[in-house]
Design an enzyme around this catalytic site. Structure first.
Site: not given
Ligand code: SIN
Length: 278
Positions: A98, A269
């Site tokens: 995505h 994040r």
């Molecule tokens: C995300 O889709 O932003 C998470 C990616 C991850 O945890 O590696």
């Protein structure tokens, strides 16, 4: 010591050494890092543990941060999502290819993901260049897609009908007030800084082409989803605690590999606000 940029593959990804990302970068360092992001689409910094204030500070050097529209947050800063994978989890955040949060009119410019804990092996993240995905299509397919619009929403990944909650540690909004977010984007977008064109449809959010039904759209969308992640367009990041990745969400898809078995994984994040795709 100057900045060293070591490509991970010829098409996408680079590790960047010789810059301290734990504190605000000077102009020269920021310009070099920004250029590395434009050149390689995803960049990796190693062995620089960040707390959430430092992570927000790093993200804000690229622009204002957004608050995610539907991922529930267990930390004190609304801009920081703690992405957790607990040993019993049946599903994880981002386990399908995505681009992030394309259900809003201005999807994030970038994601900044920092590793807190990861298994000794596994828990990697894959990234795919959507420049290469577009550039390798036939002229006929490019001509057909240029000018097409796709409708995106978050009904597969949020809300009670998504069935997400209960399968993984990270919960999504499924309260009575939750309403789907929906946006229309060009199927081929032009990167506002590099001027390159890239494919901009993805399994998590794209539902159909504008003016067509889901059933009518599915064969072409499924072809584009498969084509967009051919191995030669991808790179793979193996995490270590203290690693940070910045990806350009305008030209990159990504996928968290769901292979941690009985082990824990925790990433923090932030997302940098983007502009309206054109
Ligand atoms: C995300 O889709 O932003 C998470 C990616 C991850 O945890 O590696």
């Amino acid at each position: 010591m100057g900045i060293e940029v070591r490509p991970l593959t010829p098409q996408i990804g680079a590790e960047v050494f010789g810059v301290d990302v734990t504190k605000p970068m000077g102009n020269a360092d920021f310009d070099a890092v920004h250029q590395a992001l434009l050149d390689h689409s995803i960049i990796v910094f190693r062995e620089q543990p960040l707390n959430d204030d430092q992570l927000m500070g790093l993200g804000r050097q690229f622009g204002p941060l957004i608050v995610h529209p539907f991922l529930q947050n267990d930390g004190p800063n609304p801009e920081v999502i703690h992405i957790k994978r607990e040993p019993q989890d049946e599903a994880i955040v981002g386990q399908e290819w995505h681009s992030d949060t394309t259900c809003i009119d201005t999807p994030p410019l970038a994601g900044v993901l920092h590793c807190i804990e990861t298994p000794k092996a596994g828990g990697d993240t894959l990234f795919a260049s959507q420049y290469k995905a577009y550039e390798t299509l036939s002229d006929g397919m490019k001509a057909m897609l240029d000018g097409m619009i796709a409708v995106h929403n978050d009904t597969r990944v949020a809300g009670p009908q998504s069935g997400v909650n209960g399968k993984r540690a990270n919960r999504v909004r499924d309260d009575a007030e939750w309403k789907p977010s929906s946006a229309e984007h060009p199927v081929v977008r032009t990167h506002p800084e590099t001027g390159r064109k890239g494919l901009f449809v993805n399994i998590s959010y794209t539902r159909h082409f504008k003016g067509m039904t889901e059933e009518e759209s599915a064969p072409l969308l499924n072809f584009l989803y498969r084509h967009a992640v051919r191995p030669e367009f991808t790179c793979r990041v193996q995490w270590r605690p203290g690693s940070t990745v910045i990806w350009d969400n305008r030209c990159v898809k990504h996928l968290a590999v769901h292979d941690c078995g009985p082990h824990r994984r925790e990433m923090h994040r932030v997302q940098v606000a983007g502009d309206r795709p054109y």
